[in-house]
Design a protein around this motif. Structure first.
Motif, short mmCIF file in Angstrom:
data_model
loop_
_atom_site.label_atom_id
_atom_site.label_comp_id
_atom_site.label_asym_id
_atom_site.label_seq_id
_atom_site.Cartn_x
_atom_site.Cartn_y
_atom_site.Cartn_z
N THR A 61 0.84 -1.21 0.00
CA THR A 61 0.00 0.00 0.00
C THR A 61 0.87 1.25 0.00
N ARG A 118 1.68 7.62 1.14
CA ARG A 118 1.83 9.05 0.85
C ARG A 118 3.18 9.34 0.22
N HIS A 157 -2.05 -1.18 -4.06
CA HIS A 157 -3.08 -0.17 -3.75
C HIS A 157 -2.42 1.18 -3.46
N ILE A 158 -2.95 2.22 -4.07
CA ILE A 158 -2.53 3.60 -3.77
C ILE A 158 -3.59 4.21 -2.87
N GLU A 159 -3.15 4.64 -1.70
CA GLU A 159 -4.07 5.14 -0.68
C GLU A 159 -4.69 6.48 -1.11
N GLN A 160 -5.81 6.83 -0.49
CA GLN A 160 -6.47 8.11 -0.80
C GLN A 160 -5.55 9.29 -0.48
N GLU A 161 -5.55 10.27 -1.38
CA GLU A 161 -4.77 11.50 -1.25
C GLU A 161 -3.27 11.25 -1.20
N ALA A 162 -2.82 10.13 -1.73
CA ALA A 162 -1.40 9.81 -1.69
C ALA A 162 -0.54 10.86 -2.40
N ILE A 207 -6.82 2.43 -7.14
CA ILE A 207 -6.34 3.80 -6.92
C ILE A 207 -7.38 4.48 -6.05
N GLY A 208 -6.96 4.94 -4.89
CA GLY A 208 -7.89 5.47 -3.90
C GLY A 208 -8.49 6.82 -4.26
N ALA A 264 -6.61 10.41 -4.95
CA ALA A 264 -5.20 10.03 -4.90
C ALA A 264 -4.30 11.05 -5.61
N ALA A 286 -10.23 10.69 -8.17
CA ALA A 286 -8.84 10.20 -8.17
C ALA A 286 -7.91 11.12 -8.95
#
Length: 594
Positions: A67, A70, A86-91, A110-111, A114, A136
């Motif tokens: 994961t 950021r 997985h790319i976390e939210q707001e990364a 893709i969160g 992101a 995203a």
């Protein structure tokens, strides 16, 4: 990143504390990262002993590397490692340093947000990705090239929204869920670019018609998702459409006419919200559901509810509210009808116009009817009647005796109402249900007594606030209504208008507190001559009688009152006073004639 346990060490990262290198020791679990470019360092270090995180020197990852949490370092290009799924939210949110990124075939999702408002100019989403989260890639001011690989199944809400340079994009055949507004205000969905948004011909679920309206095929028919761009003039919904989704045509201010097909069963919430040039819409027989705010702030003048309609959401039929010297396109400052009431309270609105809206109901509709100018709804379970919306044009509004509930926004923004007649059988009043345009002359409440309660709100913002506060509780709070309406009169500018309202309140007298009775009596007594002049000019015989009956004009002052009435050529009222003098004070001698 959420704080799971308060006992874990917490490391807030600020522009001042970051410097060239971010170091995360073995005990740090919770990290707070500001969303600004100055928070990006040149490199990132995570202690090998940290059980939660690892890094590749640029981004922070979960310990197993799957994961991407950021991006913490300033780089112009980044290759997401193959271990990442997985790319976390707001990364990468608001990262205006990063210009390009490449994704591995191992990436599965893709969160949300992101890459929102990032500076990337090109993106290629591989087919291994199943989900592209809400927003995203939204607000990508530089994003001009984007491809979505075959295999992606869900494209989230506003996923590519407001990407002004993205002129072309294709939705692959694999997509099963395409959220509303996925490409809103994206160059690819605009009319002027030849509609660069396309659906793969192999996609059997979604398609775009010749007018740029997005549809979804469903087991029960066709579902209209949304108009991808503004529709100018009229539009005919495709035959076979069974549902129009939420916000489908919202804020489409160039739409003037909508033709709805037979077989349409539902129009969801805010489907035509703020379409303030929409003057015609037919509700076909077969329609069962009209969602909240479905035609909120439109220019409709009439509507016929079919026999099949069984669900009508709040504020679904509130029509256009316009203000003198403002263009129809801006409406109420471009903000819509809900802001109208707040602005009215500030006293800034003048010459407000609410067009007449005529609603008729099919005779064989078992649920809805129009009574006393109200569109009413029968509750099939309790048999009670609810006033849904006022659609009449009367200046004196009476809530029907059988109504026990008034729905939210039922009288919202209605103007030209001078009198409001209520009764204590009303058990519930919805939010802004009685939010009229301006204060009214009279509120009358029938509470079963021989003489109904009559209140006179001040004709200013104090009166408006009095009405609003009294009905905010959700029920007919008579004590608050009386107190606030009476108090509003004390905030009026001194003058004969205020004195006349106080006199009218003294005449009714019901629920009048001792405090306000003293204030009103004193004010009227001081203003008696002013009131006589007012009533004489208007030939208001009842006003003169009220002054007599309450003792403001007595045997010692009636001769003077006759002189005052004559001074403004109020012959009718002067004659009435003379007659009353003869009747009430017959033992008095008369020393003049009219």
């Amino acid at each position: 990143m959420p704080i799971e346990h308060a006992s874990y060490p917490f490391k807030p990262l600020t522009p001042d504390s970051i410097g060239d290198r971010i170091e995360i020791d073995a005990t740090t679990h919770d990290i707070e990262v500001p969303r600004v470019d100055s928070a990006l360092a040149k490199s990132v270090f995570v202690s090998e002993g940290n059980p939660w995180y690892t890094t590749d020197g640029v981004c922070l990852f979960s310990k197993d590397g799957t994961t991407l949490i950021r991006c913490l370092a300033a780089v112009t290009h980044y290759d997401v490692p193959t271990t990442c799924t997985h790319i976390e939210q707001e990364a990468f949110a608001y990262n205006t340093v990063l210009r390009s990124v490449s994704f591995p075939d191992s990436l599965a999702s893709i969160g949300a947000r992101a890459f929102i408002a990032s500076a990337i100019d090109e993106v290629h989403v591989p087919g291994s990705v199943k989900t592209i989260g809400d927003e995203a890639f939204a607000e990508g001011k530089n994003l001009s090239v984007a491809t979505i690989g075959e295999g992606v199944e869900l494209i989230g809400y506003k996923a590519f929204g407001e990407c002004e340079k993205l002129a072309s994009i294709t939705v692959p055949a694999s997509v099963r869920q395409l959220r509303r507004d996925a490409f809103i205000r994206c160059a690819a969905s605009a009319h002027g670019t030849g509609r660069g948004l396309t659906i793969s011909p192999d996609n059997k679920r979604f398609f775009i018609d010749s007018e740029g309206v997005l549809y979804r095929r469903d087991a029960d028919g066709i579902i209209l998702i949304c108009a991808l761009d503004k529709i100018v003039g009229s539009y005919e919904v495709l035959p076979g459409t069974t549902r129009i989704m939420e916000n489908a045509f919202a804020f489409n201010r160039a739409l003037t006419d909508i033709a709805l097909p037979d077989g349409l069963e539902a129009i969801e919430k805010a489907a035509f919200l703020e379409c303030d040039h929409l003057t015609h819409a037919n509700l076909p027989r077969g329609l069962r559901e009209l969602g909240a705010e479905a035609f909120y702030h439109t220019a409709l003048r009439e509507m016929h509810l079919p026999a099949t309609l069984v669900e009508l959401g709040p504020a679904s039929l509130i029509v256009n509210i316009t203000i003198a010297n403002q263009s129809p396109q801006t409406g109420v400052g471009g903000r819509g009808a809900r802001d109208f009431y707040q602005t009215a309270l500030s006293g800034k609105l003048h010459e407000v116009s609410v067009p007449r809206f005529n609603v008729t109901v099919a005779d064989d509709n078992p649920r809805y009817l129009v009574d006393e100018g109200f569109l009413c709804e029968h509750d099939p379970k309790t048999g009670e009647l609810r006033a849904v919306q006022f659609v009449g044009g009367m200046t004196s509004v009476s809530v029907p005796r059988d109504v026990t509930q008034i729905a939210e926004y039922a009288l919202f923004g209605v103007e030209n109402v001078r009198e409001l007649h209520l009764h204590t059988g009303i058990r519930h009043i919805g939010h802004s249900a009685l939010a009229l345009s301006y204060p009214i002359d009279l509120i009358e409440v029938d509470d079963g007594e021989e003489v109904p309660l009559r209140l006179y709100p001040a004709p200013n913002s104090s009166g408006t606030m009095a009405q609003r506060r009294a009905f905010r509780t959700g029920w007919l709070d008579l004590e608050k209504l009386v107190r606030d309406c009476d108090a509003s009169l004390t905030f009026m500018m001194p003058g004969h208008e205020r004195s006349a309202l106080m006199l009218a309140r003294l005449v009714n007298g019901r629920w009048l507190s001792e405090q306000f009775e003293l204030v009103f009596t004193s004010t009227v007594r001081i203003s008696t001559d002013e009131l006589v002049r007012r009533f004489a000019r208007l030939e208001d015989r009842q006003g003169i009688l009220d002054l007599l009956n309450l003792g403001f004009i007595d045997s010692s002052s009636i001769a003077h009152a006759i002189e005052v009435a004559n001074s403004v050529n109020g012959v009718a009222c002067a004659r009435l006073l003379l007659e009353e003098k003869r009747t009430r004070y017959s033992n008095q001698a008369f020393d003049f004639d009219l």
